[in-house]
Design a protein around this motif. Structure first.
Motif, PDB file in Angstrom:
ATOM      1  N   SER A  56       0.843  -1.194   0.000  1.00  0.00           N
ATOM      2  CA  SER A  56       0.000   0.000   0.000  1.00  0.00           C
ATOM      3  C   SER A  56       0.879   1.245   0.000  1.00  0.00           C
ATOM      4  O   SER A  56       1.869   1.336   0.724  1.00  0.00           O
ATOM      5  N   ILE A  57       0.483   2.246  -0.792  1.00  0.00           N
ATOM      6  CA  ILE A  57       1.250   3.492  -0.843  1.00  0.00           C
ATOM      7  C   ILE A  57       1.095   4.283   0.445  1.00  0.00           C
ATOM      8  O   ILE A  57       1.901   5.181   0.726  1.00  0.00           O
ATOM      9  N   HIS A  58       0.043   3.944   1.251  1.00  0.00           N
ATOM     10  CA  HIS A  58      -0.188   4.676   2.501  1.00  0.00           C
ATOM     11  C   HIS A  58       0.495   4.027   3.706  1.00  0.00           C
ATOM     12  O   HIS A  58       0.486   4.603   4.798  1.00  0.00           O
ATOM     13  N   MET A  59       1.024   2.833   3.503  1.00  0.00           N
ATOM     14  CA  MET A  59       1.635   2.122   4.642  1.00  0.00           C
ATOM     15  C   MET A  59       2.788   2.913   5.284  1.00  0.00           C
ATOM     16  O   MET A  59       2.846   3.049   6.507  1.00  0.00           O
ATOM     17  N   PRO A  60       3.759   3.475   4.517  1.00  0.00           N
ATOM     18  CA  PRO A  60       4.854   4.237   5.150  1.00  0.00           C
ATOM     19  C   PRO A  60       4.359   5.419   5.974  1.00  0.00           C
ATOM     20  O   PRO A  60       4.916   5.749   7.018  1.00  0.00           O
ATOM     21  N   LYS A  61       3.255   6.046   5.488  1.00  0.00           N
ATOM     22  CA  LYS A  61       2.722   7.192   6.220  1.00  0.00           C
ATOM     23  C   LYS A  61       2.190   6.766   7.578  1.00  0.00           C
ATOM     24  O   LYS A  61       2.398   7.444   8.596  1.00  0.00           O
ATOM     25  N   SER A  62       1.456   5.609   7.596  1.00  0.00           N
ATOM     26  CA  SER A  62       0.938   5.096   8.865  1.00  0.00           C
ATOM     27  C   SER A  62       2.077   4.702   9.797  1.00  0.00           C
ATOM     28  O   SER A  62       2.034   4.956  11.014  1.00  0.00           O
ATOM     29  N   MET A  63       3.106   4.085   9.243  1.00  0.00           N
ATOM     30  CA  MET A  63       4.251   3.698  10.061  1.00  0.00           C
ATOM     31  C   MET A  63       4.927   4.937  10.666  1.00  0.00           C
ATOM     32  O   MET A  63       5.305   4.961  11.848  1.00  0.00           O
ATOM     33  N   SER A  64       5.041   5.992   9.848  1.00  0.00           N
ATOM     34  CA  SER A  64       5.692   7.216  10.313  1.00  0.00           C
ATOM     35  C   SER A  64       4.909   7.861  11.450  1.00  0.00           C
ATOM     36  O   SER A  64       5.486   8.270  12.468  1.00  0.00           O
ATOM     37  N   GLN A  65       3.576   7.945  11.306  1.00  0.00           N
ATOM     38  CA  GLN A  65       2.755   8.581  12.334  1.00  0.00           C
ATOM     39  C   GLN A  65       2.705   7.748  13.615  1.00  0.00           C
ATOM     40  O   GLN A  65       2.708   8.297  14.726  1.00  0.00           O
ATOM     41  N   LEU A  66       2.635   6.416  13.447  1.00  0.00           N
ATOM     42  CA  LEU A  66       2.651   5.556  14.632  1.00  0.00           C
ATOM     43  C   LEU A  66       3.990   5.707  15.375  1.00  0.00           C
ATOM     44  O   LEU A  66       4.016   5.813  16.613  1.00  0.00           O
ATOM     45  N   ALA A  67       5.087   5.745  14.636  1.00  0.00           N
ATOM     46  CA  ALA A  67       6.404   5.925  15.267  1.00  0.00           C
ATOM     47  C   ALA A  67       6.468   7.269  15.997  1.00  0.00           C
ATOM     48  O   ALA A  67       7.002   7.376  17.113  1.00  0.00           O
ATOM     49  N   PHE A  68       5.900   8.311  15.370  1.00  0.00           N
ATOM     50  CA  PHE A  68       5.905   9.634  16.005  1.00  0.00           C
ATOM     51  C   PHE A  68       5.114   9.616  17.315  1.00  0.00           C
ATOM     52  O   PHE A  68       5.554  10.173  18.331  1.00  0.00           O
ATOM     53  N   CYS A  69       3.940   8.966  17.279  1.00  0.00           N
ATOM     54  CA  CYS A  69       3.119   8.906  18.488  1.00  0.00           C
ATOM     55  C   CYS A  69       3.818   8.116  19.601  1.00  0.00           C
ATOM     56  O   CYS A  69       3.758   8.488  20.782  1.00  0.00           O
ATOM     57  N   LEU A  70       4.452   7.028  19.232  1.00  0.00           N
ATOM     58  CA  LEU A  70       5.188   6.242  20.227  1.00  0.00           C
ATOM     59  C   LEU A  70       6.340   7.060  20.829  1.00  0.00           C
ATOM     60  O   LEU A  70       6.613   6.999  22.027  1.00  0.00           O
ATOM     61  N   TRP A  71       6.997   7.858  19.964  1.00  0.00           N
ATOM     62  CA  TRP A  71       8.087   8.720  20.462  1.00  0.00           C
ATOM     63  C   TRP A  71       7.548   9.769  21.437  1.00  0.00           C
ATOM     64  O   TRP A  71       8.161  10.043  22.479  1.00  0.00           O
ATOM     65  N   CYS A  72       6.339  10.332  21.091  1.00  0.00           N
ATOM     66  CA  CYS A  72       5.733  11.322  21.986  1.00  0.00           C
ATOM     67  C   CYS A  72       5.371  10.690  23.329  1.00  0.00           C
ATOM     68  O   CYS A  72       5.565  11.303  24.391  1.00  0.00           O
ATOM     69  N   ARG A  73       4.819   9.466  23.277  1.00  0.00           N
ATOM     70  CA  ARG A  73       4.439   8.829  24.547  1.00  0.00           C
ATOM     71  C   ARG A  73       5.681   8.462  25.359  1.00  0.00           C
ATOM     72  O   ARG A  73       5.665   8.561  26.592  1.00  0.00           O
ATOM     73  N   TYR A  74       6.747   8.056  24.672  1.00  0.00           N
ATOM     74  CA  TYR A  74       7.996   7.787  25.404  1.00  0.00           C
ATOM     75  C   TYR A  74       8.505   9.063  26.075  1.00  0.00           C
ATOM     76  O   TYR A  74       8.951   9.046  27.231  1.00  0.00           O
ATOM     77  N   ASP A  75       8.375  10.172  25.350  1.00  0.00           N
ATOM     78  CA  ASP A  75       8.834  11.452  25.894  1.00  0.00           C
ATOM     79  C   ASP A  75       8.033  11.848  27.136  1.00  0.00           C
ATOM     80  O   ASP A  75       8.568  12.517  28.026  1.00  0.00           O
ATOM     81  N   SER A  76       6.788  11.395  27.223  1.00  0.00           N
ATOM     82  CA  SER A  76       5.936  11.740  28.359  1.00  0.00           C
ATOM     83  C   SER A  76       5.998  10.707  29.472  1.00  0.00           C
ATOM     84  O   SER A  76       6.013  11.053  30.652  1.00  0.00           O
ATOM     85  N   LYS A  77       6.038   9.416  29.115  1.00  0.00           N
ATOM     86  CA  LYS A  77       5.954   8.344  30.121  1.00  0.00           C
ATOM     87  C   LYS A  77       7.266   7.611  30.369  1.00  0.00           C
ATOM     88  O   LYS A  77       7.374   6.833  31.325  1.00  0.00           O
ATOM     89  N   ASP A  78       8.240   7.788  29.495  1.00  0.00           N
ATOM     90  CA  ASP A  78       9.566   7.191  29.675  1.00  0.00           C
ATOM     91  C   ASP A  78       9.528   5.665  29.656  1.00  0.00           C
ATOM     92  O   ASP A  78      10.318   5.000  30.325  1.00  0.00           O
ATOM     93  N   ASP A  79       8.635   5.110  28.865  1.00  0.00           N
ATOM     94  CA  ASP A  79       8.528   3.653  28.739  1.00  0.00           C
ATOM     95  C   ASP A  79       9.435   3.211  27.591  1.00  0.00           C
ATOM     96  O   ASP A  79       9.204   3.565  26.427  1.00  0.00           O
ATOM     97  N   ILE A  80      10.470   2.434  27.891  1.00  0.00           N
ATOM     98  CA  ILE A  80      11.466   2.059  26.899  1.00  0.00           C
ATOM     99  C   ILE A  80      10.862   1.235  25.767  1.00  0.00           C
ATOM    100  O   ILE A  80      11.357   1.256  24.629  1.00  0.00           O
TER     101      ILE A  80
END
Length: 753
Positions: A56-80
């Motif tokens: 799917s041409i949209h798969m990289p976009k979903s992966m990018s946004q999911l990675a960004f959200c996980l990075w934001c939650r790590y920045d807030s909760k510090d869960d490795i």
């Protein structure tokens, strides 16, 4: 809308993605307050990703946004687990963005950020190394894109600084600084990111200053931090960071250059920091301590008690905010005790010293044996207790001080930079106790410590002269107590070194040296009376060097040393000894002016030594006797009529002449001391000598028939000198040939007496 789309609907993935995106926007807009929005967004992005197959041409976009959200939650909760998953997604996206792809730079950058954050969490150098490689690759792809290029420059510089902090490679720091300069050039005045670039570049320059101590780096860091502070007005959340960093740089420059202007400005900035850390702020105690440090430094520079008082107040306030388990408490206890001791030194209040001792004792209880600050705490407590003893003369304080200084010394081996301080202060305490409660053990240990101190201070050391003086004084004290001449000898040798041109500050007229010389002279006198020459002559020789510039004591020591050589000659008969004695007697005469009251005595002393040497071979012996007679005549002429030794000086030529006759025979008469080319003075001496020879067979006293007074031989000679016969003889003898002179003198003298 999502409720109208069943799981199999073709538009469900896009709806999931859009709803997740909205939740993320609300999360970021609400300043990350609503974590449930971010949690839901992550769940929705996972579902969307599951609905988007690998092609799917949209798969990289979903992966990018999911990675960004996980990075934001790590920045807030510090869960490795979140950052690990974000990195896994980032690697997968990078595979989907091959070289040449328009979004490859973004993927490289994002994966680099995630790896950097995992390094900050776990400290794995491999993550940081990979992050640096990724950011370098991203920067190469952003050579034209100025907007994103500055972001890549910033992140690469940041990662290089992190690696420098971990590994200490100056190459990384130099590269970070070069990137910082480049990044700053990309951001014109007014750009929102310029203040961060100014701050980071200044911070890197300050770090390089600490590594290389190049003042130019520190000066530039101060300029950049000042510029960053101007862009962070009151109320800015980052203003406090700029205030703190700028004050730190000014403090370092003051520490290096001593400019009071830098220190004053640093204090003003630290007051602003403290205002931004009101009561209840977690960093208030740290701000109080830092301001206290700066004020203490200004007190040491200007001696303004107001600064010291405020520093003490700040430290005490910080202590109230720090629990006993707080790691910073020990440092504050150390500082406040030090300041209280300084105030006691300035004002003399025992209460300050008592409080300093209490804080030092509290500090010691907090520090385990292996703590790096334990040694300085032991040392300081010993020093404070010694000060209180000096104030109160309370012996238990001094005993405790010695105990703590001993303990501190054990933590400072031979290579420790502060070992000399511990040796010196322990010795000082032992000497104080010896003076208060004399025991040989304390004085012996004190001297041992003084020697150990001196061994650590080679020639040229700035404190060597002081250490030499201390050891010299203590050895002198032990000599006075025990009478061991080796202590006195060593003290004299040390005193000579102390007067060396390289050891300034201790003149040869200092009380300690004058006292030492007095004891040296007294010892020489005592031992020479007992004919104890072993060790005494070396002592006198060493003492000669000690008073090389002190003329009165030098003359005294020359006199004593000559007497020692002369005495040893009479006991042991060594020609070297009498030769040394004669040379020393000549040295005394060379230093004494003709009008000096001791000049006649010095002439006679030299004559005696020459007479002693004349007991050798006939040639040299006759020459010595002739010089001895001449010297004695000179002594007699310079001696006042009332001088008690005048008679001795007048009788000596006859004694020397008699000694010559006994030793070498009567082939030489008294008149022979005046050869053909003799001066009037020499002829006069020859006549007087003949007169003494003539009086040898006469009674010691004769009646003067004109005055009715008894006259001794000196008086008879004086009358002869004043007579008409003497004057006529002197006049005629100066005109006679040698053989006639001899006959004329003998006949006239015989007829007169």
């Amino acid at each position: 809308m999502l409720g109208f789309l069943p799981p199999t609907h073709t538009d469900r993935a896009i709806s999931l993605y859009n709803l997740a995106d909205c939740l993320v926007v609300r999360f970021l807009k609400q300043q990350k307050a609503y974590m449930r929005d971010l949690d839901e967004a992550i769940q929705l992005h996972r579902e969307a990703l599951d609905l988007r197959p690998g092609d799917s041409i949209h798969m990289p976009k979903s992966m990018s946004q999911l990675a960004f959200c996980l990075w934001c939650r790590y920045d807030s909760k510090d869960d490795i687990a979140d950052i690990d998953e974000a990195i896994t997604l980032g690697r997968a996206m990078l595979d989907l963005r091959p070289p040449g792809h328009a979004y490859r730079a973004v993927c490289l950058y994002n994966l680099g950020v995630c790896l950097r954050d995992r390094f900050l969490k776990q400290g794995r150098t491999s993550d940081l190394d990979e992050a640096i490689e990724l950011h370098q690759a991203a920067l190469e792809l952003r050579s034209v894109d100025t907007a994103n290029k500055s972001i890549s420059v910033h992140q690469l510089a940041f990662c290089l600084r992190l690696r420098f902090d971990k590994q200490g490679s100056l190459t990384d720091l130099d590269q970070a600084i070069a990137l910082g300069r480049h990044g700053l050039a990309l951001l014109p005045s007014g750009h929102t990111g310029r203040v961060t670039s100014l701050y980071n570049l200044a911070d890197n320059l300050a770090a390089r200053f600490l590594k290389q101590v190049h003042t130019a780096d520190l000066d530039e860091a101060i300029q950049l931090h000042s510029a960053a502070l101007d862009l962070r007005p009151a109320g800015s959340t980052c203003r406090i960071d700029s205030l703190g960093r700028l004050s730190n740089c000014l403090w370092r420059r003051y520490d290096k250059q001593g400019s009071l202007a830098d220190l004053n400005k640093a204090i003003a900035l630290r007051r602003n920091v403290l205002e931004l850390h009101p009561a209840g702020h977690p960093d208030r105690a740290t701000s109080q301590c830092t301001l206290g440090d700066y004020l203490e430094a200004r007190f040491l520079k200007q001696s303004r008690m107001a600064d010291l008082d405020e520093a003490i107040q700040l430290y005490q306030a910080a202590l109230k905010l720090l629990s006993r388990s707080n790691a910073d408490r020990s440092g504050v206890l150390l500082r406040v005790a030090r300041c209280l001791r300084s105030r006691h030194s300035a004002q003399g209040a025992v209460s300050d010293l008592n409080e300093a001792i209490q804080f030092a004792q509290d500090l010691l209880k907090l520090l385990p044996q292996e703590h790096p600050d334990r040694v300085i705490s032991l040392y300081n407590l010993g020093d404070y207790l010694k000060d209180r003893f000096l104030k109160t003369t309370h012996i238990p304080d001094l005993d405790e001080a010695i105990k703590f200084h001993r303990a501190a010394l054990q933590f400072r081996p031979a290579v420790h930079v502060d070992r000399c301080s511990s040796l010196k202060d322990l010795a000082c305490c032992l000497l104080l106790r010896y003076k208060t409660r004399p025991t040989n053990a304390d004085l012996d240990e004190c001297i041992m410590l003084r020697r150990a101190t001196l061994e650590l201070q080679p020639s040229g050391h700035p404190h060597r002269a002081e250490s030499i003086h201390n050891l010299m004084s203590d050895l002198h004290t032990r000599f006075q107590k025990c009478g061991n001449i080796t202590d006195l000898q060593e003290a004299v040798v040390l005193g000579h070194e102390m007067l060396d041109s390289s050891l300034q500050g201790y003149p040869d007229q200092s009380p300690s040296l004058m006292s030492l010389l007095t004891d040296v002279i007294r010892t020489l006198d005592e031992r020479s009376k007992r004919l104890d020459f072993k060790g005494t002559i070396p002592l006198a020789q060493a003492a000669m060097k000690l008073c090389s510039r002190n003329l009165p004591d030098r003359i005294t020591l020359l006199f004593r040393l000559a007497g020692l050589y002369s005495g040893r000659f009479q006991k042991e008969g060594s020609a070297n000894d009498i030769n040394e004695a004669i040379q020393l007697r000549r040295d005394v005469l060379a230093l004494l002016p003709l009008d000096h009251p001791g000049h006649a005595s010095a002439l006679h002393d030299l004559a005696i030594c020459l007479s002693l040497r004349s007991q050798g071979d006939a040639g040299a012996g006759k020459k010595d006797i002739e010089e001895a007679i001449t010297l004695t005549y000179n002594a007699w002429e310079r001696c006042p009529l009332t001088h008690p030794d005048r008679t001795v000086y007048r009788n000596s030529p006859a004694l020397f002449r008699q000694s010559q006759i006994e030793k070498f025979g009567a082939g030489t008469s008294s008149a022979e001391v005046a050869p053909h080319n003799s001066s009037v003075s020499d002829i006069k001496k020859a006549i007087i000598s003949a007169a003494y020879d003539a009086l040898k067979t006469h009674p010691h006293r004769l009646l003067n028939t004109l005055t009715g007074c008894l006259c001794d031989k000196d008086a008879q000679i004086t009358h002869f000198e004043d007579s008409h016969e003497f004057k006529e003889l002197l006049s005629s003898a100066t005109k006679c040939e040698l053989h006639q002179r001899k006959k004329c003198i003998n006949e006239t003298v015989s007829t007169y007496f």
